[in-house]
Design a protein around this motif. Structure first.
Motif, PDB file in Angstrom:
ATOM      1  N   UNK A  66     -15.898  -5.215  -0.955  1.00 45.55           N
ATOM      2  CA  UNK A  66     -16.028  -4.168  -1.972  1.00 45.55           C
ATOM      3  C   UNK A  66     -14.689  -3.871  -2.646  1.00 45.55           C
ATOM      4  N   UNK A  67     -13.591  -4.209  -1.979  1.00 43.57           N
ATOM      5  CA  UNK A  67     -12.292  -4.056  -2.625  1.00 43.57           C
ATOM      6  C   UNK A  67     -12.084  -5.022  -3.764  1.00 43.57           C
ATOM      7  N   UNK A 121      -8.649   4.423   0.526  1.00 46.76           N
ATOM      8  CA  UNK A 121      -8.769   3.214  -0.290  1.00 46.76           C
ATOM      9  C   UNK A 121      -9.905   3.350  -1.301  1.00 46.76           C
ATOM     10  N   UNK A 122     -11.017   3.919  -0.888  1.00 51.62           N
ATOM     11  CA  UNK A 122     -12.147   4.063  -1.805  1.00 51.62           C
ATOM     12  C   UNK A 122     -11.822   5.066  -2.911  1.00 51.62           C
ATOM     13  N   UNK A 123     -11.113   6.128  -2.524  1.00 54.11           N
ATOM     14  CA  UNK A 123     -10.694   7.100  -3.543  1.00 54.11           C
ATOM     15  C   UNK A 123      -9.782   6.424  -4.571  1.00 54.11           C
ATOM     16  N   UNK A 124      -8.882   5.573  -4.093  1.00 53.71           N
ATOM     17  CA  UNK A 124      -7.993   4.845  -5.009  1.00 53.71           C
ATOM     18  C   UNK A 124      -8.789   3.907  -5.905  1.00 53.71           C
ATOM     19  N   UNK A 125      -9.823   3.274  -5.333  1.00 48.91           N
ATOM     20  CA  UNK A 125     -10.663   2.366  -6.118  1.00 48.91           C
ATOM     21  C   UNK A 125     -11.385   3.131  -7.218  1.00 48.91           C
ATOM     22  N   UNK A 131      -4.218  -1.693  -7.134  1.00 43.86           N
ATOM     23  CA  UNK A 131      -3.009  -2.080  -6.416  1.00 43.86           C
ATOM     24  C   UNK A 131      -2.916  -1.325  -5.092  1.00 43.86           C
ATOM     25  N   UNK A 132      -3.208  -0.024  -5.133  1.00 41.17           N
ATOM     26  CA  UNK A 132      -3.174   0.778  -3.905  1.00 41.17           C
ATOM     27  C   UNK A 132      -4.251   0.321  -2.928  1.00 41.17           C
ATOM     28  N   UNK A 134      -5.426  -2.721  -2.517  1.00 43.31           N
ATOM     29  CA  UNK A 134      -4.974  -3.941  -1.865  1.00 43.31           C
ATOM     30  C   UNK A 134      -3.845  -3.664  -0.867  1.00 43.31           C
ATOM     31  N   UNK A 135      -2.983  -2.717  -1.216  1.00 41.37           N
ATOM     32  CA  UNK A 135      -1.928  -2.353  -0.273  1.00 41.37           C
ATOM     33  C   UNK A 135      -2.507  -1.835   1.035  1.00 41.37           C
ATOM     34  N   UNK A 136      -3.553  -1.028   0.943  1.00 37.44           N
ATOM     35  CA  UNK A 136      -4.182  -0.478   2.154  1.00 37.44           C
ATOM     36  C   UNK A 136      -4.916  -1.570   2.923  1.00 37.44           C
ATOM     37  N   UNK A 137      -5.728  -2.363   2.196  1.00 38.34           N
ATOM     38  CA  UNK A 137      -6.560  -3.370   2.863  1.00 38.34           C
ATOM     39  C   UNK A 137      -5.727  -4.485   3.494  1.00 38.34           C
ATOM     40  N   UNK A 138      -4.653  -4.884   2.822  1.00 34.71           N
ATOM     41  CA  UNK A 138      -3.847  -6.002   3.311  1.00 34.71           C
ATOM     42  C   UNK A 138      -2.681  -5.547   4.188  1.00 34.71           C
ATOM     43  N   UNK A 139      -2.536  -4.237   4.340  1.00 36.67           N
ATOM     44  CA  UNK A 139      -1.467  -3.708   5.184  1.00 36.67           C
ATOM     45  C   UNK A 139      -2.007  -3.023   6.424  1.00 36.67           C
ATOM     46  N   UNK A 140      -2.066  -1.693   6.437  1.00 35.78           N
ATOM     47  CA  UNK A 140      -2.481  -0.971   7.656  1.00 35.78           C
ATOM     48  C   UNK A 140      -3.910  -1.269   8.090  1.00 35.78           C
TER      49      UNK A 140
END
Length: 214
Positions: A66-67, A121-125, A131-132, A134-140
């Motif tokens: 979904x990201x 992440x969903x709020x950012x989406x 960009x935020x 992907x930062x969340x999904x690919x990081x923490x």
């Protein structure tokens, strides 16, 4: 040994033989039944641990999806999370030894952290800040997923080892029952031999008595 003594022993063994046979058979059946129930229980516990392991991988995959599809796969992600929560609730009721509880506690703690970050992440989406996301999904989120997957793998391995040990114990119990029945069978054969010997002695005495009377 006198013929009378042989006869008494043969009668006694004839009476005790079936009793012993039934007792050994019932004991063996009960033991095998208990072991079989335990084997089934361990198999169910292993299956539950594997469900948790699959669930972690499944909802993480749908989150990643979904990201990248602008939230289209989020309903699948929510459904997967809901299924995982159900499996986790069952696991908490069924998997109750200290090591199992520790693994479940670690999985749950990490899961709650994962879901908190998912909300961000969903709020950012929804704001269009990919960009935020992907930062969340690919990081923490990725690190939390690795931690959950590792604990779920440890739990599944633990349940697998317990299942194997229980199956071995079941096989041992079955072999012990078989040996017990063989021993009883040999005892029955000895009783038959003793009866035949006693019958032969009685027949011999009868013949000798008949000759004396003649």
């Amino acid at each position: 040994m006198t013929i009378r003594a042989k006869l008494y022993i043969a009668i006694l063994l004839t009476i005790l033989g079936p009793v012993v046979t039934i007792a050994v058979a019932l004991h063996g059946m009960q033991r095998l039944g208990d072991r079989f129930d335990e084997v089934q229980q361990r198999a169910d516990q292993r299956a539950l641990a594997l469900d948790l392991k699959f669930g972690v991988t499944d909802f993480n995959g749908w989150q990643t999806a979904y990201g990248y599809d602008n939230g289209a796969s989020r309903p699948r992600f929510i459904a997967s999370v809901r299924e995982f929560r159900r499996d986790r609730a069952v696991a908490r009721r069924v998997l109750t030894d200290p090591l199992e509880r520790r693994h479940l506690r670690e999985i749950s703690t990490t899961f709650e952290q994962f879901m908190a970050l998912d909300d961000a992440a969903f709020a950012a989406l929804q704001r269009g800040d990919t960009k935020r996301v992907k930062q969340i999904f690919l990081g923490p989120e990725l690190r939390l997923f690795d931690s959950m997957a590792g604990r779920a793998e440890d739990l599944a391995d633990y349940e697998s080892r317990r299942e194997t040990a229980t199956e071995t114990a079941f096989d041992d119990a079955r072999e012990d029952s078989r040996r017990g029945l063989i021993a009883v069978g040999l005892g029955a054969a000895l009783v038959i031999v003793l009866l035949l010997v006693t019958a032969g002695d009685i027949a011999r005495l009868a013949i000798e008595g008949h000759r004396v009377r003649e």
